[in-house]
Design a protein around this motif. Structure first.
Motif, short mmCIF file in Angstrom:
data_model
loop_
_atom_site.label_atom_id
_atom_site.label_comp_id
_atom_site.label_asym_id
_atom_site.label_seq_id
_atom_site.Cartn_x
_atom_site.Cartn_y
_atom_site.Cartn_z
N ALA A 27 0.83 -1.20 0.00
CA ALA A 27 0.00 0.00 0.00
C ALA A 27 0.87 1.25 0.00
CB ALA A 27 -0.93 0.00 1.21
N LEU A 28 0.71 2.08 -1.04
CA LEU A 28 1.33 3.40 -1.08
C LEU A 28 0.27 4.42 -0.67
CD1 LEU A 28 3.38 3.28 -4.41
CD2 LEU A 28 4.23 3.00 -2.07
N SER A 29 0.64 5.38 0.17
CA SER A 29 -0.36 6.31 0.67
C SER A 29 0.11 7.75 0.61
CB SER A 29 -0.73 5.97 2.12
OG SER A 29 0.37 6.17 2.98
N PHE A 30 -0.86 8.64 0.46
CA PHE A 30 -0.64 10.07 0.54
C PHE A 30 -1.69 10.63 1.49
CE2 PHE A 30 -1.77 14.40 -0.86
CZ PHE A 30 -0.54 15.01 -0.66
N GLY A 31 -1.24 11.41 2.47
CA GLY A 31 -2.17 11.92 3.47
C GLY A 31 -2.08 13.41 3.64
N VAL A 32 -3.19 14.02 4.05
CA VAL A 32 -3.27 15.46 4.32
C VAL A 32 -4.01 15.67 5.62
CG1 VAL A 32 -4.17 17.67 3.54
CG2 VAL A 32 -3.29 16.07 1.87
N ASN A 33 -3.46 16.55 6.46
CA ASN A 33 -4.13 16.95 7.70
C ASN A 33 -4.12 18.46 7.74
OD1 ASN A 33 -4.52 17.67 10.58
ND2 ASN A 33 -4.53 15.46 10.84
N SER A 34 -5.29 19.09 7.80
CA SER A 34 -5.40 20.53 7.70
C SER A 34 -6.24 21.09 8.85
CB SER A 34 -6.02 20.93 6.36
OG SER A 34 -6.15 22.33 6.26
N ASN A 35 -5.73 22.15 9.49
CA ASN A 35 -6.44 22.81 10.58
C ASN A 35 -6.36 24.32 10.42
OD1 ASN A 35 -7.39 20.81 12.65
ND2 ASN A 35 -5.24 20.22 12.56
N THR A 36 -7.46 25.00 10.65
CA THR A 36 -7.48 26.47 10.67
C THR A 36 -8.30 26.92 11.87
OG1 THR A 36 -7.33 26.62 8.26
CG2 THR A 36 -8.11 28.56 9.43
N ASN A 37 -7.69 27.75 12.72
CA ASN A 37 -8.36 28.31 13.89
C ASN A 37 -8.25 29.82 13.86
OD1 ASN A 37 -9.08 25.80 15.30
ND2 ASN A 37 -6.88 25.55 15.54
N LYS A 38 -9.34 30.48 14.10
CA LYS A 38 -9.36 31.94 14.08
C LYS A 38 -10.08 32.46 15.31
CE LYS A 38 -10.57 35.84 11.08
NZ LYS A 38 -11.18 36.24 9.78
N LEU A 39 -9.42 33.35 16.03
CA LEU A 39 -9.99 33.93 17.24
C LEU A 39 -9.91 35.44 17.12
CD1 LEU A 39 -11.11 33.53 20.14
CD2 LEU A 39 -8.73 33.60 20.95
N SER A 40 -11.04 36.11 17.28
CA SER A 40 -11.05 37.56 17.16
C SER A 40 -11.89 38.17 18.27
CB SER A 40 -11.60 37.99 15.79
OG SER A 40 -12.92 37.49 15.61
N GLY A 41 -11.56 39.41 18.59
CA GLY A 41 -12.28 40.12 19.63
C GLY A 41 -12.18 41.61 19.39
N ASN A 42 -12.34 42.38 20.46
CA ASN A 42 -12.26 43.83 20.34
C ASN A 42 -10.85 44.26 19.95
OD1 ASN A 42 -14.96 44.12 21.07
ND2 ASN A 42 -14.48 44.25 23.25
N ASN A 43 -10.70 44.67 18.72
CA ASN A 43 -9.45 45.26 18.25
C ASN A 43 -8.29 44.28 18.13
OD1 ASN A 43 -8.43 47.65 17.22
ND2 ASN A 43 -7.38 48.18 19.13
N TYR A 44 -8.55 42.97 17.99
CA TYR A 44 -7.46 42.02 17.77
C TYR A 44 -7.96 40.81 16.99
CZ TYR A 44 -9.10 38.51 21.11
OH TYR A 44 -9.82 37.54 21.75
N GLU A 45 -7.01 40.10 16.37
CA GLU A 45 -7.31 38.87 15.64
C GLU A 45 -6.12 37.94 15.71
OE1 GLU A 45 -9.51 38.57 11.65
OE2 GLU A 45 -7.43 38.14 11.08
N ASN A 46 -6.36 36.67 15.99
CA ASN A 46 -5.32 35.65 16.03
C ASN A 46 -5.74 34.49 15.12
OD1 ASN A 46 -2.94 34.38 16.85
ND2 ASN A 46 -4.00 33.27 18.45
N LYS A 47 -4.92 34.20 14.13
CA LYS A 47 -5.25 33.15 13.16
C LYS A 47 -4.12 32.14 13.08
CE LYS A 47 -6.72 32.45 8.34
NZ LYS A 47 -7.01 33.11 7.05
N VAL A 48 -4.46 30.86 13.21
CA VAL A 48 -3.49 29.78 13.13
C VAL A 48 -3.92 28.83 12.03
CG1 VAL A 48 -2.34 27.90 14.34
CG2 VAL A 48 -3.01 29.95 15.61
N SER A 81 -2.67 40.13 15.06
CA SER A 81 -2.72 41.56 14.78
C SER A 81 -3.62 42.26 15.78
CB SER A 81 -3.22 41.81 13.35
OG SER A 81 -4.53 41.27 13.18
N SER A 82 -3.23 43.49 16.11
CA SER A 82 -3.98 44.28 17.07
C SER A 82 -3.90 45.74 16.68
CB SER A 82 -3.42 44.09 18.48
OG SER A 82 -4.02 44.98 19.40
N GLY A 83 -4.86 46.50 17.09
CA GLY A 83 -4.87 47.92 16.77
C GLY A 83 -3.75 48.68 17.45
N ASN A 84 -3.16 48.07 18.50
CA ASN A 84 -2.11 48.75 19.25
C ASN A 84 -0.71 48.38 18.77
OD1 ASN A 84 -4.07 49.92 20.93
ND2 ASN A 84 -4.11 48.06 22.21
N THR A 85 -0.57 47.36 17.91
CA THR A 85 0.73 46.92 17.43
C THR A 85 0.66 46.65 15.94
OG1 THR A 85 0.31 44.57 17.75
CG2 THR A 85 1.16 45.78 19.65
#
Length: 215
Positions: A27-48, A81-85
């Protein structure tokens, strides 16, 4: 003639749905594992966002039992990213491999559940840039060793192809990390750390699948 045609169709159907997980199958195999997480609030955003690609070879040493070797490459990006930096950016690349064992349990026709174990090693390098702060990490590397158990579902579409997804996993992980840092006064520091932990992923916790070519 009609009877012969029906016989040929039946033989073909049996061949296409025959157990592809029999002793001696490769058996020859090819695999993919993908994750996207996004957290945002007042004047900031964090995306992984992270992606892991796997290329592997497996061998059925007996019916419904497979051993395998997988090579992996991963890329993860974290943007804050943030509005202060002006924002912080982090990128991590990883390379590794693992040895695995899987046992398959028939469910319905060509649909199987599987459970198994693995042992692996991974090397990763992380580059991080900080804006409007007092320090900047220039170099960050780690060596990771892991053993674990996992399980999921495999669909043997035909004698030559199969699709597989991972649903549950638990790992014991040992990590050794080295970090080089320079601060605002150009003072250089170097640190090393080790960690040992147990991690687990719940039912369908992320998107991960493999495509098998069987021969």
């Amino acid at each position: 003639m009609k009877k012969q045609l029906l016989t040929l169709v039946a033989v073909w159907a049996i061949a296409m749905t025959a157990n592809a997980q029999t002793k001696g199958t490769n058996a020859l195999s090819f695999g993919v594992n993908s994750n996207t997480n996004k957290l945002s609030g007042n004047n900031y955003e964090n995306k992984v966002k992270s992606n892991t690609f796997t290329l592997g070879y497996g061998y059925f040493f007996k019916d419904n039992n497979k051993i395998g070797l997988d090579l992996t490459y991963g890329l993860s990006k974290n943007t804050y990213s943030s509005g202060n930096t002006n924002g912080n950016n982090q990128e991590q690349k990883s390379y590794g491999g693992n040895l695995s064992y899987q046992h398959y349990f028939p469910l319905v026709k060509t649909l199987y559940a599987y459970a198994g174990g693995k042992a692996g090693y991974a090397y990763s390098k992380n580059n991080t840039s900080f804006n409007n702060t007092n320090s900047q990490v220039l170099d960050y590397t780690s060596n990771q060793y892991a053993v674990g158990a996992y399980g999921g579902i495999t669909w043997f579409v035909s004698k030559r192809f199969a699709f597989e997804t991972s649903l549950l996993s638990a790992d014991i992980i040992y990590t050794k990390t080295e970090q080089n840092e320079v601060n605002a006064n150009n003072f250089f520091t170097k640190s090393e750390s080790t960690s040992f932990n147990l991690s687990s992923q719940g039912f369908i916790n992320n998107l991960g699948f493999k495509i098998y070519i069987l021969f």
